[in-house]
Motif scaffolding. Sequence first.
Motif, PDB file in Angstrom:
ATOM      1  N   GLN A 136       0.992  -1.116   0.140  1.00 53.03           N
ATOM      2  CA  GLN A 136       0.031   0.085   0.069  1.00 53.03           C
ATOM      3  C   GLN A 136       0.973   1.396  -0.048  1.00 53.03           C
ATOM      4  O   GLN A 136       1.771   1.348   0.811  1.00 53.03           O
ATOM      5  N   SER A 137       0.649   2.341  -1.018  1.00 47.65           N
ATOM      6  CA  SER A 137       1.369   3.492  -1.007  1.00 47.65           C
ATOM      7  C   SER A 137       2.889   3.262  -0.761  1.00 47.65           C
ATOM      8  O   SER A 137       3.656   3.658  -0.134  1.00 47.65           O
ATOM      9  N   PRO A 138       3.513   2.380  -1.916  1.00 45.74           N
ATOM     10  CA  PRO A 138       4.886   1.842  -1.686  1.00 45.74           C
ATOM     11  C   PRO A 138       5.735   3.284  -1.763  1.00 45.74           C
ATOM     12  O   PRO A 138       7.092   3.110  -1.301  1.00 45.74           O
ATOM     13  N   GLU A 139       5.337   4.336  -2.246  1.00 43.85           N
ATOM     14  CA  GLU A 139       6.468   5.519  -2.430  1.00 43.85           C
ATOM     15  C   GLU A 139       6.569   6.021  -1.013  1.00 43.85           C
ATOM     16  O   GLU A 139       7.544   6.839  -0.734  1.00 43.85           O
ATOM     17  N   GLN A 140       6.009   5.796   0.095  1.00 43.91           N
ATOM     18  CA  GLN A 140       6.043   6.232   1.425  1.00 43.91           C
ATOM     19  C   GLN A 140       6.803   5.292   2.170  1.00 43.91           C
ATOM     20  O   GLN A 140       7.209   5.482   3.336  1.00 43.91           O
ATOM     21  N   LEU A 141       7.270   4.247   1.615  1.00 39.54           N
ATOM     22  CA  LEU A 141       7.998   3.179   2.384  1.00 39.54           C
ATOM     23  C   LEU A 141       9.622   3.554   2.224  1.00 39.54           C
ATOM     24  O   LEU A 141      10.047   3.649   1.084  1.00 39.54           O
ATOM     25  N   VAL A 142      10.254   3.363   3.319  1.00 44.90           N
ATOM     26  CA  VAL A 142      11.846   3.627   3.456  1.00 44.90           C
ATOM     27  C   VAL A 142      12.718   2.738   4.075  1.00 44.90           C
ATOM     28  O   VAL A 142      11.824   1.907   4.915  1.00 44.90           O
ATOM     29  N   MET A 143      13.707   2.423   3.970  1.00 44.90           N
ATOM     30  CA  MET A 143      14.744   1.614   4.958  1.00 44.90           C
ATOM     31  C   MET A 143      15.499   2.751   5.707  1.00 44.90           C
ATOM     32  O   MET A 143      15.889   3.815   5.351  1.00 44.90           O
ATOM     33  N   LEU A 144      15.531   2.496   7.272  1.00 42.86           N
ATOM     34  CA  LEU A 144      16.385   3.394   7.950  1.00 42.86           C
ATOM     35  C   LEU A 144      17.926   2.351   8.131  1.00 42.86           C
ATOM     36  O   LEU A 144      17.851   1.318   8.707  1.00 42.86           O
ATOM     37  N   VAL A 296      15.395  -2.184   9.137  1.00 47.22           N
ATOM     38  CA  VAL A 296      14.348  -1.337   9.969  1.00 47.22           C
ATOM     39  C   VAL A 296      13.640  -0.713   8.773  1.00 47.22           C
ATOM     40  O   VAL A 296      14.102  -0.155   7.748  1.00 47.22           O
ATOM     41  N   VAL A 297      12.364  -0.937   8.403  1.00 46.98           N
ATOM     42  CA  VAL A 297      11.375  -0.459   7.623  1.00 46.98           C
ATOM     43  C   VAL A 297      10.574   0.559   8.063  1.00 46.98           C
ATOM     44  O   VAL A 297      10.022   0.430   9.026  1.00 46.98           O
ATOM     45  N   GLY A 298      10.297   1.947   7.548  1.00 47.89           N
ATOM     46  CA  GLY A 298       9.473   2.975   7.902  1.00 47.89           C
ATOM     47  C   GLY A 298       8.421   3.416   6.854  1.00 47.89           C
ATOM     48  O   GLY A 298       8.660   3.184   5.651  1.00 47.89           O
ATOM     49  N   ARG A 299       7.192   3.696   7.347  1.00 46.62           N
ATOM     50  CA  ARG A 299       6.364   4.362   6.447  1.00 46.62           C
ATOM     51  C   ARG A 299       6.271   6.103   6.721  1.00 46.62           C
ATOM     52  O   ARG A 299       5.868   6.243   7.790  1.00 46.62           O
ATOM     53  N   LEU A 300       6.557   6.879   5.997  1.00 44.18           N
ATOM     54  CA  LEU A 300       6.656   8.276   6.136  1.00 44.18           C
ATOM     55  C   LEU A 300       4.961   8.920   6.005  1.00 44.18           C
ATOM     56  O   LEU A 300       4.241   8.249   5.421  1.00 44.18           O
ATOM     57  N   LYS A 301       4.969   9.673   6.921  1.00 41.87           N
ATOM     58  CA  LYS A 301       3.706  10.426   6.845  1.00 41.87           C
ATOM     59  C   LYS A 301       3.251  10.961   5.462  1.00 41.87           C
ATOM     60  O   LYS A 301       4.157  11.200   4.839  1.00 41.87           O
ATOM     61  N   PRO A 302       1.990  11.028   5.178  1.00 44.26           N
ATOM     62  CA  PRO A 302       1.764  11.571   3.804  1.00 44.26           C
ATOM     63  C   PRO A 302       2.198  13.086   3.363  1.00 44.26           C
ATOM     64  O   PRO A 302       2.738  13.155   2.133  1.00 44.26           O
ATOM     65  N   ALA A 303       2.347  13.906   4.318  1.00 43.89           N
ATOM     66  CA  ALA A 303       2.852  15.178   3.980  1.00 43.89           C
ATOM     67  C   ALA A 303       4.479  15.211   4.175  1.00 43.89           C
ATOM     68  O   ALA A 303       4.998  16.393   4.049  1.00 43.89           O
ATOM     69  N   ILE A 304       5.166  14.285   4.429  1.00 45.75           N
ATOM     70  CA  ILE A 304       6.426  14.238   4.812  1.00 45.75           C
ATOM     71  C   ILE A 304       7.496  13.808   3.519  1.00 45.75           C
ATOM     72  O   ILE A 304       6.989  12.706   2.952  1.00 45.75           O
ATOM     73  N   THR A 305       8.562  14.531   3.194  1.00 47.70           N
ATOM     74  CA  THR A 305       9.328  14.137   2.084  1.00 47.70           C
ATOM     75  C   THR A 305      10.311  13.379   2.602  1.00 47.70           C
ATOM     76  O   THR A 305      10.643  13.314   3.812  1.00 47.70           O
ATOM     77  N   LEU A 306      10.974  12.723   1.806  1.00 44.13           N
ATOM     78  CA  LEU A 306      12.254  12.053   2.150  1.00 44.13           C
ATOM     79  C   LEU A 306      13.408  12.690   2.686  1.00 44.13           C
ATOM     80  O   LEU A 306      13.887  12.615   3.633  1.00 44.13           O
ATOM     81  N   GLN A 307      13.541  13.900   2.126  1.00 38.34           N
ATOM     82  CA  GLN A 307      14.630  14.982   2.668  1.00 38.34           C
ATOM     83  C   GLN A 307      14.486  15.469   4.344  1.00 38.34           C
ATOM     84  O   GLN A 307      15.297  15.622   5.009  1.00 38.34           O
ATOM     85  N   GLN A 308      13.110  15.638   4.424  1.00 32.17           N
ATOM     86  CA  GLN A 308      12.681  15.941   5.617  1.00 32.17           C
ATOM     87  C   GLN A 308      12.742  15.041   6.486  1.00 32.17           C
ATOM     88  O   GLN A 308      13.088  15.159   7.774  1.00 32.17           O
ATOM     89  N   ALA A 309      12.372  13.750   6.506  1.00 35.94           N
ATOM     90  CA  ALA A 309      12.716  12.560   7.267  1.00 35.94           C
ATOM     91  C   ALA A 309      14.278  12.310   7.395  1.00 35.94           C
ATOM     92  O   ALA A 309      14.543  11.910   8.788  1.00 35.94           O
TER      93      ALA A 309
END
Length: 375
Positions: A136-144, A296-309
């Motif tokens: 679901q919404s894979p563009e929000q998924l990141v690795m930490l 570690v896998v994280g899901r960004l909040k909808p309004a958060i960009t990769l750079q902000q995170a």
Amino acid sequence: QDFRERVVTGLRRLLSRLRALGRSRQAARDIDDEIASHLAEATEEYLRQGLAPEQARQAATRSFGGVLQTKEVYRQVQSITWMADVPRDVRYALVTLRRSPAFTATTIATLALAIGANTAMFSVLNAVLLRPLPYQSPEQLVMLWTEDPAQALSEGRSALWDVEQWRSRSRSFAQIATLDSVSMTLAGRDGAEPIAGASVSPNLLPLLGIQPVLGRTFSVQEAERQERLVLISHQFWQARFAGSPAALGATLVLDRRPAQIIGVLPAGFQVARITADVWEAHATHQAIRGRETWFVVGRLKPAITLQQAQSEMRALAASLTHSLATADRHRTVGVTPLDRYMVGSQARLALWMLGVAVFGVFLIAAANVTNLSLA
């Protein structure tokens, strides 16, 4: 108002041309009849002026202009020229190919190989690079990652204590989950055998937006109580239970301890390059830092960009380094998109280069066919 009139006029002209395309033979007869009518009227006029019949017809033709040119202009105005030309071009191509069977066979073989290679390559690129991850919404998924430039550490694993601090203090992530692959031994009638296992935090599947195809997922309370509950892969379900719903509630003896099956994962499920036959939940609370063994896998909040995170996690990591040994106090946190990690930068580059090379083969094949046709 003027714009609306122009649009209506354009649509009417397009419809008129499409109708003319569908009745091209009738349209050709109509223009022939109209030209013949004009020529007859002009011939009669010249006859009344005293010219002989043959001279009158010649004078009428000269005054009218080129008949063939007039037909072509009318055809361009009244129809879509390139669509009307397609049947004629196809017939010409078929006649040409029929006359040269050797050339035809060479052309078909060359283009077939080139198109087949490009189709196969595009299928690979689409499956690996272009198609979004099945979450679901894979563009929000990141690795930490735990990183330390001073020790040349990049994409390092993390400790559960650190992840718990990130989860509680970060404002960029909706959820953060942990996982790792583990080796398990399955006891059966024919003895014990090794199988692939995975240990995950109970929120991993909700984070990914994945639901079991059968049964349910883990709960936080069960994981904290360390209840031995497992999810099995779709492949394991088919191989061990023949796809039977009776698998739910069945007991597996893993590492000499019983574990109850509570669900079956979708076919082909994997995350962070980890695939397993059996998935088990682990407790997320950790009183001490412990070993750094967890992905570690994280899901960004909808309004958060990769750079902000990334900026927030670097600041958060800096505030946690006081508890580390002096040599480890340069550690920080890296954030990268999950899809980039799933494929890998080197594999991604290699696939794109291979795709370009295969497309180059297609261009060379097309050039060779063109040269053969001109020879």
